[in-house]
Design a protein around this motif. Structure first.
Motif: not given
Lengths: 193, 148
Positions: A4-16, A53-61, A70-74, B70-72
């Motif tokens: 959950k924490e990881l996904l929140i950070k990814v949604k905030q566009k945290n690269q790490k 696709k995950t990076w650009t549309s993670i908000e929809s998760f 979700w990744l398996y479906r994608l 790619q993401v960057l």
């Protein structure tokens, strides 16, 4: 860090955090993709596409399922789309076309060519399996790949495919029957049983 | 259906060990005694074992780096696209305001020009003034007045 924490950070566009997500799930995506494509380079292409696709549309998760589901479906959808797009480019290998050597096939060394038990070489076995898997219906193929390449349980497959567990059982049973039929017919033809 | 056909129909389930103990044993015994079925089973097992080979394919060690690159790139393109959209909107607004201003200016200028030109060129001058209640026109009324 929890999922959950990881996904929140990814949604905030945290690269790490995103790098960590990729590290944790790349083999899942790659293995599923290779089940559909049977080719390392193409599977890596799809893996890249899936994570972009995950990076650009993670908000929809919405977090209702696990990120892996979700990744398996994608991956399944993008692998099928990749196959459709590249149908004309790639040589779809037919078992009948024995001489059609496709460089895209997995390069499996024929170490056991002299083994009398093996009437076919490893490369031919690879082709035969690819042909047999590709000839399955989309749903049978998806359930078989998730089960055999990713060792997913019936319950997990049902969640990914959004169907009931009994449907998964039925799909897998028919997939195996069809695979067996295709492969045995092929061996009978090639070995003149 | 002969024995071989029955066995053939279950070879894949035998490979995946998805049969009950009794059937597993039955097929095992048959394969030991029937070379034709044994060869078929070995072929099938070899083909299905390709799945394990594919599953163990090494992933490119640089794959994660490639994905991040790619993401960057996607992010960079997105920013560039956003900037160009903002710039485009700004230009559009400026040009619209400028076009309206020029239109108003020319409208006022041309209108003013024609107005002054008409006044300057006007030769009309009123020489006679007619009144509706001119006494000369009112003969009847004057007679009445005179008779009194």
């Amino acid at each position: 860090m929890t999922e959950k924490e990881l996904l929140i950070k990814v949604k905030q566009k945290n690269q790490k955090a995103f790098t960590l997500l990729v590290e944790q799930h790349k083999s899942l995506v790659f293995n599923t993709a290779i089940g559909f494509l049977h080719n390392k380079v193409n599977a890596e292409d799809v893996t890249q596409e899936v994570f972009i696709k995950t990076w650009t549309s993670i908000e929809s998760f919405r977090g209702e399922s696990k990120i892996s589901t979700w990744l398996y479906r994608l991956t399944v959808n993008m692998s099928i789309n990749y196959l459709k797009k590249n149908t004309n480019k790639n040589n779809i290998i037919s078992i009948d076309k024995k001489n059609n050597e496709n460089s895209a096939m997995l390069d499996i060394e024929d170490k056991n060519q002299n083994n009398s038990d093996k009437l076919l070489t490893n490369k031919e076995h690879s082709k035969a399996l690819k042909y047999a898997i590709d000839s399955l219906s989309q749903r049978q193929r998806t359930s078989f790949i998730l089960n055999k390449y990713e060792n997913l349980s019936y319950k997990d497959i049902a969640e990914v495919m959004e169907i009931s567990i009994s449907s998964v059982e039925s799909l897998l049973h028919r997939a195996k029957k069809n695979l067996q039929k295709k492969l045995l017919n092929y061996y009978k033809k090639t070995a003149s049983f | 259906m002969n024995d071989c056909t029955k066995i053939e129909n279950n070879l894949i389930f035998f490979y995946y060990k998805e049969l009950n103990k009794e059937k597993m044993e039955q097929i095992n015994v048959h394969l030991l005694n029937c070379s034709k079925c044994e060869i078929l089973y070995n072929q099938l097992a070899n083909s299905l074992s390709v799945i394990d080979i594919e599953k163990n394919t090494d992933i490119d060690l640089l794959l994660t780096n490639k994905i991040i690159e790619q993401v960057l790139l996607v992010e960079k393109n997105k920013k560039g696209k956003n900037n160009s959209v903002v710039f485009k909107k700004l230009i559009q607004t400026t040009l619209t305001v400028a076009a309206i201003s020029v239109g108003i200016f020319f409208g006022v200028f041309i209108g003013g020009f024609y107005e002054s030109a008409n006044i300057a060129n006007s030769n009309f001058e009123q020489t006679e003034v007619f009144y509706f209640n001119d006494l000369e026109q009112e003969a009847f009324l004057s007679e009445i007045i005179n008779n009194e």
